[in-house]
Design a protein around this motif. Structure first.
Motif, PDB file in Angstrom:
ATOM      1  N   UNK A 125       0.860  -1.179   0.000  1.00 52.93           N
ATOM      2  CA  UNK A 125       0.000   0.000   0.000  1.00 52.93           C
ATOM      3  C   UNK A 125       0.899   1.232   0.000  1.00 52.93           C
ATOM      4  N   UNK A 126       0.364   2.331  -0.522  1.00 59.35           N
ATOM      5  CA  UNK A 126       1.129   3.579  -0.501  1.00 59.35           C
ATOM      6  C   UNK A 126       0.203   4.780  -0.664  1.00 59.35           C
ATOM      7  N   UNK A 127       0.712   5.913  -0.239  1.00 58.72           N
ATOM      8  CA  UNK A 127       0.031   7.199  -0.413  1.00 58.72           C
ATOM      9  C   UNK A 127       0.972   8.099  -1.191  1.00 58.72           C
ATOM     10  N   UNK A 128       0.471   8.704  -2.267  1.00 56.74           N
ATOM     11  CA  UNK A 128       1.246   9.707  -3.001  1.00 56.74           C
ATOM     12  C   UNK A 128       0.428  10.992  -3.025  1.00 56.74           C
ATOM     13  N   UNK A 129       1.129  12.125  -2.898  1.00 53.22           N
ATOM     14  CA  UNK A 129       0.487  13.433  -2.913  1.00 53.22           C
ATOM     15  C   UNK A 129       1.124  14.312  -3.975  1.00 53.22           C
ATOM     16  N   UNK A 130       0.293  15.098  -4.657  1.00 53.91           N
ATOM     17  CA  UNK A 130       0.809  16.058  -5.619  1.00 53.91           C
ATOM     18  C   UNK A 130       1.462  17.217  -4.871  1.00 53.91           C
ATOM     19  N   UNK A 131       2.281  17.990  -5.565  1.00 55.23           N
ATOM     20  CA  UNK A 131       2.985  19.110  -4.936  1.00 55.23           C
ATOM     21  C   UNK A 131       2.072  20.305  -4.661  1.00 55.23           C
ATOM     22  N   UNK A 132       1.154  20.575  -5.606  1.00 55.66           N
ATOM     23  CA  UNK A 132       0.318  21.772  -5.507  1.00 55.66           C
ATOM     24  C   UNK A 132      -0.718  21.656  -4.386  1.00 55.66           C
ATOM     25  N   UNK A 133      -0.907  22.773  -3.648  1.00 53.89           N
ATOM     26  CA  UNK A 133      -1.902  22.830  -2.586  1.00 53.89           C
ATOM     27  C   UNK A 133      -3.106  23.639  -3.036  1.00 53.89           C
ATOM     28  N   UNK A 134      -4.290  23.293  -2.497  1.00 57.83           N
ATOM     29  CA  UNK A 134      -5.544  23.972  -2.812  1.00 57.83           C
ATOM     30  C   UNK A 134      -6.226  24.392  -1.523  1.00 57.83           C
ATOM     31  N   UNK A 135      -6.987  25.472  -1.580  1.00 60.74           N
ATOM     32  CA  UNK A 135      -7.821  25.877  -0.455  1.00 60.74           C
ATOM     33  C   UNK A 135      -9.257  25.508  -0.802  1.00 60.74           C
ATOM     34  N   UNK A 136      -9.902  24.752   0.083  1.00 62.38           N
ATOM     35  CA  UNK A 136     -11.275  24.326  -0.146  1.00 62.38           C
ATOM     36  C   UNK A 136     -12.248  25.349   0.416  1.00 62.38           C
ATOM     37  N   UNK A 137     -13.376  25.538  -0.277  1.00 62.95           N
ATOM     38  CA  UNK A 137     -14.474  26.308   0.296  1.00 62.95           C
ATOM     39  C   UNK A 137     -15.045  25.505   1.445  1.00 62.95           C
ATOM     40  N   UNK A 138     -15.666  26.196   2.399  1.00 62.41           N
ATOM     41  CA  UNK A 138     -16.230  25.474   3.533  1.00 62.41           C
ATOM     42  C   UNK A 138     -17.737  25.278   3.396  1.00 62.41           C
ATOM     43  N   UNK A 139     -18.249  25.231   2.156  1.00 63.41           N
ATOM     44  CA  UNK A 139     -19.645  24.867   1.941  1.00 63.41           C
ATOM     45  C   UNK A 139     -19.686  23.476   1.296  1.00 63.41           C
ATOM     46  N   UNK A 140     -20.867  23.020   0.919  1.00 59.65           N
ATOM     47  CA  UNK A 140     -20.994  21.667   0.407  1.00 59.65           C
ATOM     48  C   UNK A 140     -21.206  21.617  -1.090  1.00 59.65           C
ATOM     49  N   UNK A 141     -20.826  22.640  -1.832  1.00 63.23           N
ATOM     50  CA  UNK A 141     -20.948  22.620  -3.287  1.00 63.23           C
ATOM     51  C   UNK A 141     -19.756  21.887  -3.887  1.00 63.23           C
ATOM     52  N   UNK A 142     -19.667  20.656  -3.569  1.00 58.89           N
ATOM     53  CA  UNK A 142     -18.557  19.738  -3.863  1.00 58.89           C
ATOM     54  C   UNK A 142     -17.181  20.375  -3.927  1.00 58.89           C
ATOM     55  N   UNK A 143     -16.745  20.802  -2.803  1.00 59.68           N
ATOM     56  CA  UNK A 143     -15.339  21.124  -2.577  1.00 59.68           C
ATOM     57  C   UNK A 143     -14.715  21.984  -3.650  1.00 59.68           C
ATOM     58  N   UNK A 144     -15.354  23.072  -3.973  1.00 60.56           N
ATOM     59  CA  UNK A 144     -14.769  23.979  -4.958  1.00 60.56           C
ATOM     60  C   UNK A 144     -13.419  24.492  -4.470  1.00 60.56           C
ATOM     61  N   UNK A 145     -12.543  24.719  -5.396  1.00 58.55           N
ATOM     62  CA  UNK A 145     -11.236  25.289  -5.077  1.00 58.55           C
ATOM     63  C   UNK A 145     -11.343  26.795  -5.146  1.00 58.55           C
ATOM     64  N   UNK A 146     -10.543  27.502  -4.359  1.00 56.87           N
ATOM     65  CA  UNK A 146     -10.479  28.951  -4.417  1.00 56.87           C
ATOM     66  C   UNK A 146      -9.339  29.374  -5.316  1.00 56.87           C
TER      67      UNK A 146
END
Length: 146
Positions: A125-146
């Motif tokens: 098993x493994x976890x890989x993460x991309x380099x770029x970071x995103x800020x999520x909105x705190x509503x439930x409109x499927x995790x839009x990025x800012x």
């Protein structure tokens, strides 16, 4: 409740599940995830800075995947444990475990109202993460990025 069910060995707490793929041919289970990197407090609430990533289990010999969707909620990991020995491994046929270094991965998933426990027995098993970071909105409109 067994002791390990309060662990978070894979540090997945609040990691959002975007996608789940079960590949029978490859004997793999893959989660596309949004993993929190930091919390951002805001007036009236908070959100997270996240990285997109993959959590993959390979050479799976057993899995129970009670998965569901809930209206106006997203699924997120709550707990995780990595075990070398467990009752789940003990119940598997000897032939399935033969000549393999296997682990029992326990995953607790919060679906909003419902909470489900997943057990996966696999070799890798493994976890890989991309380099770029995103800020999520705190509503439930499927995790839009800012």
């Amino acid at each position: 409740m067994e002791d390990y069910k309060d662990n978070d060995d894979l540090e997945l707490y609040d990691t959002v599940i975007e996608e789940l793929c079960i590949n029978h041919r490859e004997k793999s289970i893959t989660f596309k995830i949004l993993k929190p990197i930091s919390r951002i407090d805001r007036p009236g609430g908070f959100t997270y800075c996240v990285k997109k990533g993959t959590l993959k289990f390979e050479n799976v010999i057993y899995a129970n995947i009670p998965y569901c969707f809930e209206w106006d909620e997203w699924s997120e990991f709550y707990r995780s444990a990595v075990l070398n020995t467990s009752n789940v491994i003990d119940k598997l046929p000897a032939k399935a475990k033969e000549n393999k270094a296997i682990k029992h991965i326990y995953l607790g998933i919060d679906y909003g109202v419902d909470y489900k426990e997943l057990d996966i027995v696999c070799s890798d098993y493994y976890i890989t993460l991309e380099e770029e970071e995103y800020i999520l909105h705190d509503d439930f409109d499927w995790l839009y990025e800012e």
